[in-house]
Write a protein that holds these residues in place. Structure first.
Motif, mmCIF file in Angstrom:
data_model
loop_
_atom_site.group_PDB
_atom_site.id
_atom_site.type_symbol
_atom_site.label_atom_id
_atom_site.label_comp_id
_atom_site.label_asym_id
_atom_site.label_seq_id
_atom_site.Cartn_x
_atom_site.Cartn_y
_atom_site.Cartn_z
ATOM 1 N N GLY A 36 0.811 -1.213 0.000
ATOM 2 C CA GLY A 36 0.000 0.000 0.000
ATOM 3 C C GLY A 36 0.842 1.259 0.000
ATOM 4 N N SER A 39 1.730 2.827 -3.516
ATOM 5 C CA SER A 39 0.615 3.219 -4.381
ATOM 6 C C SER A 39 0.971 4.329 -5.361
ATOM 7 C CB SER A 39 -0.589 3.626 -3.531
ATOM 8 O OG SER A 39 -0.258 4.742 -2.743
ATOM 9 N N GLN A 46 4.021 -2.572 -8.429
ATOM 10 C CA GLN A 46 3.134 -3.127 -7.408
ATOM 11 C C GLN A 46 2.869 -4.604 -7.667
ATOM 12 O OE1 GLN A 46 -0.430 -0.815 -6.759
ATOM 13 N NE2 GLN A 46 0.671 1.082 -7.172
#
Length: 79
Positions: A36, A39, A46
């Motif tokens: 996270g 991001s 990711q």
């Protein structure tokens, strides 16, 4: 009785259960928190992080899970 190395079948089954019920959810929380924080980076980065984190958790536990789905090798043969 022969001297055995490592954990017994029953002990490995119990530890595997602990890893799956307690350790894996904790690892998932840590992995998603880490991912996270990425991001603002590209989706490809990711994806790579999620794939690596999704595979790497099993490496230290591979010997623990090996053969768990098989019948108990220490059980009497007449069962």
């Amino acid at each position: 009785m022969a001297d055995k190395k490592g954990l017994s079948y029953r002990a490995r089954r119990r530890w595997a259960l602990v890893v799956l019920l307690i350790g894996l959810p904790l690892y998932i929380m840590v992995a998603t928190t880490l991912a996270g924080r990425l991001s603002e980076y590209s989706v490809l980065l990711q994806l790579v992080v999620f794939v690596v984190l999704g595979i790497i958790w099993i490496v230290p536990f591979k010997p623990l899970f090996r053969g768990i789905g098989q019948p108990d090798p220490d059980a009497p043969k007449d069962q």
